[in-house]
Design a protein around this motif. Structure first.
Motif, short mmCIF file in Angstrom:
data_model
loop_
_atom_site.label_atom_id
_atom_site.label_comp_id
_atom_site.label_asym_id
_atom_site.label_seq_id
_atom_site.Cartn_x
_atom_site.Cartn_y
_atom_site.Cartn_z
N GLU A 100 -3.67 91.07 1.24
CA GLU A 100 -3.15 91.56 -0.04
C GLU A 100 -1.68 91.98 0.08
O GLU A 100 -0.87 91.72 -0.82
CB GLU A 100 -4.00 92.72 -0.54
CG GLU A 100 -5.39 92.31 -1.00
CD GLU A 100 -6.28 93.48 -1.33
OE1 GLU A 100 -7.31 93.27 -1.98
OE2 GLU A 100 -5.95 94.63 -0.93
N HIS B 292 7.91 96.99 -0.06
CA HIS B 292 7.20 96.20 0.93
C HIS B 292 6.82 97.06 2.14
O HIS B 292 5.71 96.94 2.68
CB HIS B 292 8.06 95.02 1.39
CG HIS B 292 8.28 94.00 0.34
ND1 HIS B 292 8.98 92.82 0.57
CD2 HIS B 292 7.90 93.95 -0.97
CE1 HIS B 292 9.02 92.11 -0.55
NE2 HIS B 292 8.38 92.78 -1.49
N GLU C 69 0.51 90.85 2.26
CA GLU C 69 1.33 89.65 2.43
C GLU C 69 1.56 88.94 1.10
O GLU C 69 2.67 88.47 0.82
CB GLU C 69 0.67 88.70 3.44
CG GLU C 69 0.71 89.20 4.88
CD GLU C 69 2.12 89.54 5.35
OE1 GLU C 69 3.02 88.69 5.15
OE2 GLU C 69 2.31 90.64 5.89
N ASP C 70 0.54 88.85 0.27
CA ASP C 70 0.70 88.25 -1.06
C ASP C 70 1.64 89.10 -1.92
O ASP C 70 2.46 88.56 -2.68
CB ASP C 70 -0.66 88.12 -1.75
CG ASP C 70 -1.53 87.03 -1.14
OD1 ASP C 70 -0.95 86.15 -0.45
OD2 ASP C 70 -2.75 87.06 -1.33
N TYR C 71 1.51 90.40 -1.81
CA TYR C 71 2.35 91.34 -2.57
C TYR C 71 3.83 91.13 -2.22
O TYR C 71 4.69 91.07 -3.10
CB TYR C 71 1.91 92.77 -2.23
CG TYR C 71 2.74 93.86 -2.86
CD1 TYR C 71 2.60 94.20 -4.20
CD2 TYR C 71 3.66 94.59 -2.09
CE1 TYR C 71 3.33 95.23 -4.77
CE2 TYR C 71 4.39 95.62 -2.65
CZ TYR C 71 4.23 95.93 -3.99
OH TYR C 71 4.98 96.94 -4.55
N LYS C 72 4.13 90.99 -0.94
CA LYS C 72 5.51 90.81 -0.49
C LYS C 72 6.13 89.50 -1.00
O LYS C 72 7.34 89.40 -1.16
CB LYS C 72 5.56 90.85 1.04
CG LYS C 72 5.30 92.24 1.61
CD LYS C 72 4.98 92.21 3.09
CE LYS C 72 6.11 91.66 3.91
NZ LYS C 72 5.80 91.66 5.37
N LYS C 73 5.29 88.51 -1.28
CA LYS C 73 5.79 87.22 -1.76
C LYS C 73 6.10 87.23 -3.26
O LYS C 73 6.87 86.40 -3.73
CB LYS C 73 4.76 86.13 -1.47
CG LYS C 73 4.53 85.86 0.02
CD LYS C 73 3.40 84.87 0.21
CE LYS C 73 3.09 84.66 1.68
NZ LYS C 73 1.92 83.74 1.88
N THR C 74 5.50 88.16 -3.99
CA THR C 74 5.60 88.10 -5.45
C THR C 74 6.34 89.27 -6.09
O THR C 74 6.71 89.20 -7.26
CB THR C 74 4.19 88.03 -6.05
OG1 THR C 74 3.43 89.18 -5.61
CG2 THR C 74 3.47 86.77 -5.61
N GLN D 204 11.48 93.52 -3.16
CA GLN D 204 11.33 94.44 -2.03
C GLN D 204 11.71 95.87 -2.39
O GLN D 204 11.06 96.82 -1.94
CB GLN D 204 12.20 93.97 -0.86
CG GLN D 204 12.08 94.85 0.38
CD GLN D 204 12.86 94.31 1.57
OE1 GLN D 204 13.53 93.29 1.46
NE2 GLN D 204 12.78 94.99 2.69
#
Length: 257
Positions: free
Chosen positions: A58, A40, A60-65, A68
């Motif tokens: 992008e 992250h 922020e979406d990456y950090k959700k899915t 870490q």
């Protein structure tokens, strides 16, 4: 009296064995390393300054899915005052590296010869292989009194600076008689078993040390790739990334570590 002398002799023998074991140096073997990366945090390095608006969303979406932290494996084989650091190919299905950040990969196979103070690094850069021959890295180290137990060894902390401004934290043991470590990090009076680059969100940690004889043929420099000097590689990448703004500065630094 004879019995007392026998007991004294036995105690002396045990004491000598303990002292000998404590002073024993490991001179060859295999070290298994884990490289742990905060995926992250390194994704944010790809935002640019000022940040590109589309990339902010992008990331922020990456950090959700995506998890870490990601762990990579590698091994360091050493003997005869030489070493070969080799990454282990990743097999995790959860591995997603946003924008192919080079810090979130294992791109370097590194051969070190401390008899000649030389390094040969095979680097994979954007799908191409380069073989870079150089002297051992210039790292300014400062030893401290802090210690940490790593892979069964008591290690002493050293703080370092590389590439003029990149801060390093290393823990090394003088019980492994080799002035090396993971990747291209060397220069301490013993083996580096833990190396952190705090501001780059990455740390290498030894998980297992196996003392064993290493056949000399095992310790050979990588040959596959285009031979290039460190300066020529730097200039080539600098020119390639000239329009990448701060993202280019970041990736260039990572490739040159």
């Amino acid at each position: 009296m004879k019995k007392i002398l026998t007991i004294i002799g036995f105690i002396t023998l045990i004491s000598n064995m303990v002292i000998a074991q404590g002073a024993r140096m490991v001179t060859s073997g295999i070290i298994e390393f884990e490289k742990k990366v905060n995926m992250h945090a390194i994704a944010k390095q790809e935002l640019g300054t000022p940040p590109y608006p589309d990339r902010v969303l992008e990331v922020e979406d990456y950090k959700k899915t995506v998890p870490q932290f990601m762990t990579f494996n590698s091994k360091l084989v050493f003997g005869d005052n030489k070493s070969l650091f080799t990454p282990v190919p990743i097999s995790s299905s959860s591995y997603v590296n946003l924008y192919d950040n080079p810090m979130g990969m294992q791109l370097n196979t590194v051969y070190a010869d401390m008899n000649t103070n030389s390094l040969v690094a095979q680097k994979e850069i954007y799908g191409d292989l380069f073989v870079v021959k150089d002297s051992t890295r210039k790292i300014t180290w400062r030893l401290t009194g802090e210690t940490q137990e790593i892979a069964g060894f008591t290690c002493r902390r050293a703080n370092g600076i590389i590439l003029d401004s990149v801060y390093l934290v290393a823990f090394y043991t003088d019980k492994i008689w080799f002035s090396g470590g993971p990747e291209s990090f060397t220069g301490l009076p013993g083996m580096i078993l833990k190396l952190a680059i705090p501001h780059e969100n990455v740390v290498w940690t030894a998980t297992k040390v196996t003392e064993q004889a290493i056949p000399p043929a095992t310790l050979a420099p990588p040959k596959k790739g285009t031979s290039i000097t460190p300066k020529a590689l730097y200039d080539k990448l600098k020119d390639h990334m000239k329009d990448w703004n701060t993202i280019g500065d970041y990736e260039l630094k990572v490739f040159m570590l």
